[in-house]
Motif scaffolding. Sequence first.
Motif, PDB file in Angstrom:
ATOM      1  N   HIS A  47       2.836  -3.585 -13.504  1.00 12.85           N
ATOM      2  CA  HIS A  47       2.539  -3.383 -12.085  1.00 12.85           C
ATOM      3  C   HIS A  47       3.184  -2.102 -11.579  1.00 12.85           C
ATOM      4  O   HIS A  47       2.577  -1.356 -10.798  1.00 12.85           O
ATOM      5  CB  HIS A  47       2.998  -4.588 -11.263  1.00 12.85           C
ATOM      6  N   VAL A  50       1.209   1.071 -12.863  1.00 14.81           N
ATOM      7  CA  VAL A  50      -0.101   1.119 -12.228  1.00 14.81           C
ATOM      8  C   VAL A  50       0.066   1.489 -10.752  1.00 14.81           C
ATOM      9  O   VAL A  50      -0.673   2.320 -10.222  1.00 14.81           O
ATOM     10  CB  VAL A  50      -0.840  -0.227 -12.410  1.00 14.81           C
ATOM     11  N   SER A  51       1.034   0.903 -10.104  1.00 17.84           N
ATOM     12  CA  SER A  51       1.279   1.180  -8.691  1.00 17.84           C
ATOM     13  C   SER A  51       1.587   2.657  -8.452  1.00 17.84           C
ATOM     14  O   SER A  51       1.049   3.273  -7.532  1.00 17.84           O
ATOM     15  CB  SER A  51       2.428   0.306  -8.185  1.00 17.84           C
ATOM     16  N   ARG A  52       2.431   3.221  -9.286  1.00 22.10           N
ATOM     17  CA  ARG A  52       2.760   4.650  -9.141  1.00 22.10           C
ATOM     18  C   ARG A  52       1.516   5.511  -9.359  1.00 22.10           C
ATOM     19  O   ARG A  52       1.315   6.503  -8.662  1.00 22.10           O
ATOM     20  CB  ARG A  52       3.865   5.038 -10.115  1.00 22.10           C
ATOM     21  N   VAL A  54      -1.660   4.777  -8.819  1.00 26.05           N
ATOM     22  CA  VAL A  54      -2.685   4.657  -7.773  1.00 26.05           C
ATOM     23  C   VAL A  54      -2.133   4.920  -6.381  1.00 26.05           C
ATOM     24  O   VAL A  54      -2.784   4.620  -5.387  1.00 26.05           O
ATOM     25  CB  VAL A  54      -3.416   3.293  -7.830  1.00 26.05           C
ATOM     26  N   TYR A  56       0.677   3.697  -4.846  1.00 28.75           N
ATOM     27  CA  TYR A  56       1.334   2.573  -4.186  1.00 28.75           C
ATOM     28  C   TYR A  56       0.400   1.753  -3.305  1.00 28.75           C
ATOM     29  O   TYR A  56       0.808   1.151  -2.341  1.00 28.75           O
ATOM     30  CB  TYR A  56       2.573   3.036  -3.404  1.00 28.75           C
ATOM     31  N   ARG A  58      -1.040  -1.402  -2.818  1.00 30.87           N
ATOM     32  CA  ARG A  58      -0.653  -2.732  -3.331  1.00 30.87           C
ATOM     33  C   ARG A  58      -1.823  -3.524  -3.893  1.00 30.87           C
ATOM     34  O   ARG A  58      -1.741  -4.077  -4.989  1.00 30.87           O
ATOM     35  CB  ARG A  58       0.012  -3.557  -2.230  1.00 30.87           C
ATOM     36  N   ARG A  60      -4.831  -2.545  -4.849  1.00 29.08           N
ATOM     37  CA  ARG A  60      -5.408  -1.907  -6.037  1.00 29.08           C
ATOM     38  C   ARG A  60      -4.501  -2.078  -7.241  1.00 29.08           C
ATOM     39  O   ARG A  60      -4.963  -2.347  -8.352  1.00 29.08           O
ATOM     40  CB  ARG A  60      -5.612  -0.420  -5.763  1.00 29.08           C
ATOM     41  N   ALA A  61      -3.201  -1.905  -7.038  1.00 28.81           N
ATOM     42  CA  ALA A  61      -2.247  -2.046  -8.143  1.00 28.81           C
ATOM     43  C   ALA A  61      -2.278  -3.461  -8.703  1.00 28.81           C
ATOM     44  O   ALA A  61      -2.266  -3.655  -9.924  1.00 28.81           O
ATOM     45  CB  ALA A  61      -0.838  -1.674  -7.681  1.00 28.81           C
ATOM     46  N   GLU A  62      -2.336  -4.437  -7.823  1.00 27.22           N
ATOM     47  CA  GLU A  62      -2.385  -5.832  -8.281  1.00 27.22           C
ATOM     48  C   GLU A  62      -3.666  -6.096  -9.064  1.00 27.22           C
ATOM     49  O   GLU A  62      -3.630  -6.712 -10.134  1.00 27.22           O
ATOM     50  CB  GLU A  62      -2.273  -6.784  -7.087  1.00 27.22           C
ATOM     51  N   ALA A  97      -5.525   2.209 -15.281  1.00 26.57           N
ATOM     52  CA  ALA A  97      -5.349   2.912 -14.001  1.00 26.57           C
ATOM     53  C   ALA A  97      -6.055   4.262 -14.014  1.00 26.57           C
ATOM     54  O   ALA A  97      -6.696   4.644 -13.018  1.00 26.57           O
ATOM     55  CB  ALA A  97      -3.863   3.093 -13.705  1.00 26.57           C
ATOM     56  N   SER A 124       5.553  -0.274  -2.150  1.00 28.24           N
ATOM     57  CA  SER A 124       4.924  -1.311  -2.960  1.00 28.24           C
ATOM     58  C   SER A 124       5.834  -2.496  -3.218  1.00 28.24           C
ATOM     59  O   SER A 124       5.368  -3.593  -3.469  1.00 28.24           O
ATOM     60  CB  SER A 124       4.465  -0.724  -4.293  1.00 28.24           C
TER      61      SER A 124
END
Length: 193
Positions: A47, A50-52, A54, A56, A58, A60-62, A97, A124
């Motif tokens: 997570h 992926v978060s970094r 996209v 941050y 949330r 989309r990252a999830e 990602a 995030s």
Amino acid sequence: MTDTFPPAQDATAATPADVDRALARSAAAGDTGAFEALYRRHAPRVHGVVSRLVGYDRARAEDLAQETFVRAWQALPAYRFESAFSTWLHRLAVNTALMDLRARRSRVQADGDEALEFVGGPDSAGHGTALGLDLERAVATLPPRARAVLVLYDVEGWKHEEIAEALGMAVGSSKAQLHRARSLLRERLEAHA
């Protein structure tokens, strides 16, 4: 009375990579409990990367983290154990990602709205220090390709050759995007100082 357990040193000698390997073998054979254990062990790191990548965002990252684990479950039977499971899974997360970033970039160019920057929420994790929040916000505002190169190079430790291959660009373009990302990041952080 004889002891039927292996010596204590053998039981404690298992490394995280050994545990992952055993769980991955079981999961590849269809053991959903083993896969759940792998998920619990690796979900935070998946997570995070992926978060970094996209920005941050949330939701989309999830979604992309979940997609990574779905792909991992599907690909496990073909996993050859040539690298550590964590390395294989991490690469799968990054590729998931990056595919999403490419697809979004294609949709934006097809729509003719090239100024759209896919900026997500600033925090995030829901908390953090002021500097951490400022840095996350600044990274989230970077153009997607520059952000991807910055995260892969500075955070994940990839080489420019690996980034260039993953993003479909020349090595020189990867270096230029990193320079651009760092310059923009510096400007944005100085503006808020």
